[in-house]
Design a protein around this motif. Structure first.
Motif, mmCIF file in Angstrom:
data_model
loop_
_atom_site.group_PDB
_atom_site.id
_atom_site.type_symbol
_atom_site.label_atom_id
_atom_site.label_comp_id
_atom_site.label_asym_id
_atom_site.label_seq_id
_atom_site.Cartn_x
_atom_site.Cartn_y
_atom_site.Cartn_z
ATOM 1 N N GLN A 35 0.836 -1.200 0.000
ATOM 2 C CA GLN A 35 0.000 0.000 0.000
ATOM 3 C C GLN A 35 0.873 1.254 0.000
ATOM 4 N N GLY A 36 0.584 2.195 -0.886
ATOM 5 C CA GLY A 36 1.279 3.475 -0.913
ATOM 6 C C GLY A 36 2.727 3.419 -1.368
ATOM 7 N N ARG A 37 3.148 2.347 -1.959
ATOM 8 C CA ARG A 37 4.539 2.196 -2.410
ATOM 9 C C ARG A 37 4.744 2.853 -3.768
ATOM 10 N N GLN A 38 5.984 3.188 -4.019
ATOM 11 C CA GLN A 38 6.382 3.641 -5.346
ATOM 12 C C GLN A 38 6.183 2.465 -6.299
ATOM 13 N N LYS A 39 5.800 2.739 -7.524
ATOM 14 C CA LYS A 39 5.583 1.655 -8.494
ATOM 15 C C LYS A 39 6.910 0.991 -8.853
ATOM 16 N N PHE A 40 6.827 -0.297 -9.140
ATOM 17 C CA PHE A 40 8.008 -1.083 -9.476
ATOM 18 C C PHE A 40 8.456 -0.837 -10.913
ATOM 19 N N GLY A 41 9.756 -0.905 -11.119
ATOM 20 C CA GLY A 41 10.320 -0.793 -12.457
ATOM 21 C C GLY A 41 10.579 -2.155 -13.085
ATOM 22 N N ALA A 83 5.270 0.501 -12.907
ATOM 23 C CA ALA A 83 5.379 1.787 -13.587
ATOM 24 C C ALA A 83 5.206 1.565 -15.087
ATOM 25 N N GLU A 84 4.715 2.574 -15.766
ATOM 26 C CA GLU A 84 4.617 2.467 -17.219
ATOM 27 C C GLU A 84 6.018 2.229 -17.782
ATOM 28 N N GLY A 85 6.133 1.277 -18.690
ATOM 29 C CA GLY A 85 7.425 0.925 -19.279
ATOM 30 C C GLY A 85 8.223 -0.073 -18.460
ATOM 31 N N ALA A 86 7.672 -0.509 -17.335
ATOM 32 C CA ALA A 86 8.371 -1.465 -16.465
ATOM 33 C C ALA A 86 8.595 -2.790 -17.192
ATOM 34 N N SER A 87 9.614 -3.479 -16.754
ATOM 35 C CA SER A 87 9.994 -4.758 -17.333
ATOM 36 C C SER A 87 9.528 -5.900 -16.442
ATOM 37 N N VAL A 88 8.967 -6.921 -17.055
ATOM 38 C CA VAL A 88 8.584 -8.143 -16.340
ATOM 39 C C VAL A 88 9.214 -9.309 -17.079
ATOM 40 N N LYS A 89 9.865 -10.183 -16.327
ATOM 41 C CA LYS A 89 10.495 -11.362 -16.911
ATOM 42 C C LYS A 89 9.986 -12.596 -16.179
ATOM 43 N N VAL A 90 9.529 -13.556 -16.952
ATOM 44 C CA VAL A 90 9.024 -14.812 -16.403
ATOM 45 C C VAL A 90 9.776 -15.939 -17.094
ATOM 46 N N SER A 91 10.384 -16.806 -16.298
ATOM 47 C CA SER A 91 11.098 -17.936 -16.890
ATOM 48 C C SER A 91 10.265 -19.204 -16.753
ATOM 49 N N SER A 92 10.366 -20.034 -17.775
ATOM 50 C CA SER A 92 9.673 -21.312 -17.774
ATOM 51 C C SER A 92 10.324 -22.175 -18.839
#
Length: 176
Positions: A35-41, A83-92
């Protein structure tokens, strides 16, 4: 279960990471720590799995829907915290019968995460991650070269960029 966990946490913290325990990646909005955190990059999810069901294989229809839903709920939960433009990586593993590559890519697209690239896990900068079974076997043995359920050369990292349109998201395609 994981003898190296303290060392791993310390290395992450020394690199500037904040390490949180007991996080349900499908219910971030319900966790007061978010709650109330800065958005993740950036966000990373290595080898997601919805958990074993005794007596059933991952590809069994009774279990399959759990893996599909995990990815739908994971990406939906991230939309409020990235955050807009944030990176998400999922390995499988490209041949996984639990969380399949199509579950990952489909859930990402439905939640405005654009697929950027797929690279072999062995070529990724964080490739030294040690796999686990995710159950009681980890206390006595970890999968290594003898891990035959999936071929390591088919382990992939699926990379996404969060590009929200501002429009309301369509309802998550959850299975029951």
């Amino acid at each position: 279960r994981y003898s190296e966990i303290d060392e791993t946490i310390l290395a992450l913290q020394q690199a500037g990471a904040e390490v949180l325990h007991g996080v349900d990646c499908t219910r971030l909005a319900e966790d007061k720590r978010f709650q109330g955190r800065q958005k993740f990059g950036a966000a990373y999810y290595n080898f997601p799995h919805a958990g074993a069901v005794s007596g059933f294989f991952d590809s069994h229809p009774f279990v399959r829907w759990r893996h599909e839903n995990l990815m739908q709920l994971f990406f939906r939960a991230l939309t409020d915290f990235m955050a807009e433009g944030a990176s998400v990586k999922v390995s499988s593993n490209a041949g996984a019968v639990g969380v399949r590559y199509s579950d990952i890519i489909g859930a990402a697209a439905l939640n405005e995460f654009v697929h950027v690239e797929t690279v072999p896990f062995r070529e990724w900068s964080l490739r030294h991650y040690s796999r686990s079974y995710g159950d009681k076997r980890d206390a006595r043995q970890r999968p290594g070269a003898e891990y035959r359920a999936q071929q390591a050369d088919r382990d992939m990292v699926y990379s996404f960029c969060f590009l929200p349109s501002g429009a309301a998201l369509q309802k998550a395609a959850l299975k029951r």
